[in-house]
Write a protein that holds these residues in place. Structure first.
Motif, PDB file in Angstrom:
ATOM      1  N   ARG A  85       0.839  -1.199   0.000  1.00  0.00           N
ATOM      2  CA  ARG A  85       0.000   0.000   0.000  1.00  0.00           C
ATOM      3  C   ARG A  85       0.874   1.248   0.000  1.00  0.00           C
ATOM      4  O   ARG A  85       1.775   1.395   0.822  1.00  0.00           O
ATOM      5  CB  ARG A  85      -0.923   0.014   1.219  1.00  0.00           C
ATOM      6  N   PHE A  86       0.587   2.127  -0.922  1.00  0.00           N
ATOM      7  CA  PHE A  86       1.393   3.335  -1.064  1.00  0.00           C
ATOM      8  C   PHE A  86       1.398   4.157   0.222  1.00  0.00           C
ATOM      9  O   PHE A  86       2.412   4.747   0.587  1.00  0.00           O
ATOM     10  CB  PHE A  86       0.848   4.175  -2.227  1.00  0.00           C
ATOM     11  N   ASP A  87       0.257   4.197   0.926  1.00  0.00           N
ATOM     12  CA  ASP A  87       0.156   5.026   2.121  1.00  0.00           C
ATOM     13  C   ASP A  87       0.707   4.356   3.373  1.00  0.00           C
ATOM     14  O   ASP A  87       0.721   4.960   4.444  1.00  0.00           O
ATOM     15  CB  ASP A  87      -1.307   5.432   2.362  1.00  0.00           C
ATOM     16  N   ARG A  88       1.183   3.105   3.250  1.00  0.00           N
ATOM     17  CA  ARG A  88       1.698   2.388   4.423  1.00  0.00           C
ATOM     18  C   ARG A  88       3.174   2.025   4.299  1.00  0.00           C
ATOM     19  O   ARG A  88       3.891   1.987   5.291  1.00  0.00           O
ATOM     20  CB  ARG A  88       0.890   1.100   4.645  1.00  0.00           C
ATOM     21  N   ALA A  89       3.630   1.740   3.078  1.00  0.00           N
ATOM     22  CA  ALA A  89       4.985   1.221   2.896  1.00  0.00           C
ATOM     23  C   ALA A  89       6.042   2.165   3.445  1.00  0.00           C
ATOM     24  O   ALA A  89       6.967   1.755   4.156  1.00  0.00           O
ATOM     25  CB  ALA A  89       5.236   0.937   1.416  1.00  0.00           C
ATOM     26  N   GLY A  90       5.921   3.455   3.123  1.00  0.00           N
ATOM     27  CA  GLY A  90       6.910   4.413   3.596  1.00  0.00           C
ATOM     28  C   GLY A  90       6.963   4.499   5.105  1.00  0.00           C
ATOM     29  O   GLY A  90       8.044   4.557   5.700  1.00  0.00           O
ATOM     30  N   ARG A  91       5.799   4.481   5.756  1.00  0.00           N
ATOM     31  CA  ARG A  91       5.767   4.562   7.216  1.00  0.00           C
ATOM     32  C   ARG A  91       6.387   3.309   7.845  1.00  0.00           C
ATOM     33  O   ARG A  91       7.082   3.407   8.860  1.00  0.00           O
ATOM     34  CB  ARG A  91       4.322   4.739   7.691  1.00  0.00           C
ATOM     35  N   ILE A  92       6.136   2.154   7.261  1.00  0.00           N
ATOM     36  CA  ILE A  92       6.693   0.904   7.799  1.00  0.00           C
ATOM     37  C   ILE A  92       8.215   0.928   7.742  1.00  0.00           C
ATOM     38  O   ILE A  92       8.905   0.610   8.729  1.00  0.00           O
ATOM     39  CB  ILE A  92       6.140  -0.314   7.029  1.00  0.00           C
ATOM     40  N   ILE A  93       8.764   1.317   6.599  1.00  0.00           N
ATOM     41  CA  ILE A  93      10.218   1.355   6.449  1.00  0.00           C
ATOM     42  C   ILE A  93      10.822   2.424   7.346  1.00  0.00           C
ATOM     43  O   ILE A  93      11.873   2.218   7.972  1.00  0.00           O
ATOM     44  CB  ILE A  93      10.604   1.598   4.972  1.00  0.00           C
ATOM     45  N   GLU A  94      10.170   3.572   7.432  1.00  0.00           N
ATOM     46  CA  GLU A  94      10.661   4.653   8.293  1.00  0.00           C
ATOM     47  C   GLU A  94      10.665   4.223   9.753  1.00  0.00           C
ATOM     48  O   GLU A  94      11.634   4.481  10.491  1.00  0.00           O
ATOM     49  CB  GLU A  94       9.785   5.889   8.111  1.00  0.00           C
ATOM     50  N   ASP A  95       9.607   3.547  10.195  1.00  0.00           N
ATOM     51  CA  ASP A  95       9.559   3.049  11.574  1.00  0.00           C
ATOM     52  C   ASP A  95      10.643   2.015  11.822  1.00  0.00           C
ATOM     53  O   ASP A  95      11.234   1.960  12.912  1.00  0.00           O
ATOM     54  CB  ASP A  95       8.181   2.451  11.870  1.00  0.00           C
ATOM     55  N   TYR A  96      10.906   1.191  10.817  1.00  0.00           N
ATOM     56  CA  TYR A  96      11.971   0.189  10.930  1.00  0.00           C
ATOM     57  C   TYR A  96      13.324   0.867  11.139  1.00  0.00           C
ATOM     58  O   TYR A  96      14.091   0.499  12.050  1.00  0.00           O
ATOM     59  CB  TYR A  96      11.989  -0.676   9.674  1.00  0.00           C
ATOM     60  N   LEU A  97      13.634   1.871  10.331  1.00  0.00           N
ATOM     61  CA  LEU A  97      14.907   2.578  10.468  1.00  0.00           C
ATOM     62  C   LEU A  97      14.993   3.291  11.816  1.00  0.00           C
ATOM     63  O   LEU A  97      16.040   3.286  12.468  1.00  0.00           O
ATOM     64  CB  LEU A  97      15.083   3.577   9.323  1.00  0.00           C
TER      65      LEU A  97
END
Length: 283
Positions: A85-97
């Motif tokens: 999902r475009f609106d979720r992928a960035g947040r997931i990776i950012e939270d991971y980092l």
């Protein structure tokens, strides 16, 4: 694929270090192809400068590694339906980092990402040559990049194919491999793909200020030790007082390829023709 990886990594993820963090950890990302000395360099950085080794964070054979991206997703029960999902992928990776930056006890943490692993993390609605979302977010996190390449594509591709055939990765000793023939088409295909990948990431990193370019051939001496010039460049780039030293358990491979690879002559001939045709790839 993702669901299988998550199910496996849930049981293997382990636990993070318990040492107390003094300040936010700075990320270092080594970008390279296989058989370019990245493992030896990563371990040397951690051995010499007390950096935390995060390993190959997108490798599906490192799911027992707590810092592996797929292990992170498994612990949080993040499935493929969220990652695409475009609106979720960035947040997931950012939270991971941020989970790395906020909990690693050392000043630096080193992660290793090979060219062919970047697409293991999602970049929804992106074209093939667009900047991977993970790379964009690493830049946003002020990551420092080491762009490591190898000039001798023939040696690199033959070494990679030897690893695939023998299932030996890391440092390979000459007497551990029996003479054999390699698939010429596979070696040539790997070399062409490596050239295209190098040119792609060279463009993606060309204007980024916190980057150092290293060459395999310039990094190691004939005996496997780091060259003084490359070691000094790395030491200066990371503002360290001590010289860079090899980890005693890693280093470059020593293979007499003409003795081991029976059809090396045919491979080199085909590679010369193929690499000559790659001049405009990625340009």
């Amino acid at each position: 694929m993702f669901d299988t990886l998550f199910a496996k990594s849930s049981a293997e993820a382990g636990h993070p270090p318990t040492a107390q963090r003094q300040s936010a950890t700075k990320l270092i990302c080594i970008i390279s192809g296989q058989r370019s000395g990245s493992t030896a360099l990563r371990r040397a950085l951690c051995h010499s400068y007390n950096m935390t080794d995060l390993g190959e964070i997108l490798h599906d054979d490192e799911l027992e590694n707590y810092w592996n991206f797929f292990s992170y997703c498994a612990r949080r029960r993040i499935g493929l339906n969220e990652l695409i999902r475009f609106d979720r992928a960035g947040r997931i990776i950012e939270d991971y980092l941020n989970s790395i930056i906020g909990s690693i006890p050392s000043e630096y943490a080193v992660l290793d990402i090979k060219f062919n692993c970047w697409n293991n993390t999602p970049s929804p609605w992106a074209y093939f040559d667009d900047e991977p979302l993970l790379l964009e977010l690493l830049k946003d996190a002020d990551c420092e990049f080491i762009f490591l390449t190898r000039s001798d594509k023939a040696a690199q591709s033959v070494s990679h194919q030897l690893s695939l055939v023998t299932l030996m990765w890391g440092r390979i000793e000459h007497d551990a491999v029996e003479p054999l023939e390699l698939d010429v088409d596979e070696v040539v295909s790997r070399a062409i793909s490596t050239v295209a990948s190098e040119r792609r990431f060279e463009k993606l990193l060309q204007h980024y200020p916190r980057k150092i370019d290293l060459k395999y051939e310039e990094m190691f001496l004939s005996d496997g030790a780091f060259s003084p010039i490359s070691a000094a460049r790395i030491q200066e780039f990371f503002d360290q007082n001590d010289p860079l030293q090899l980890d005693p358990y890693s280093g470059r491979s020593f293979l007499d390829k003409p003795t081991i690879v029976k059809n090396l002559g045919e491979i080199n001939e085909r590679l010369d023709e193929a690499l000559a045709s790659t001049v405009n790839i990625g340009s």
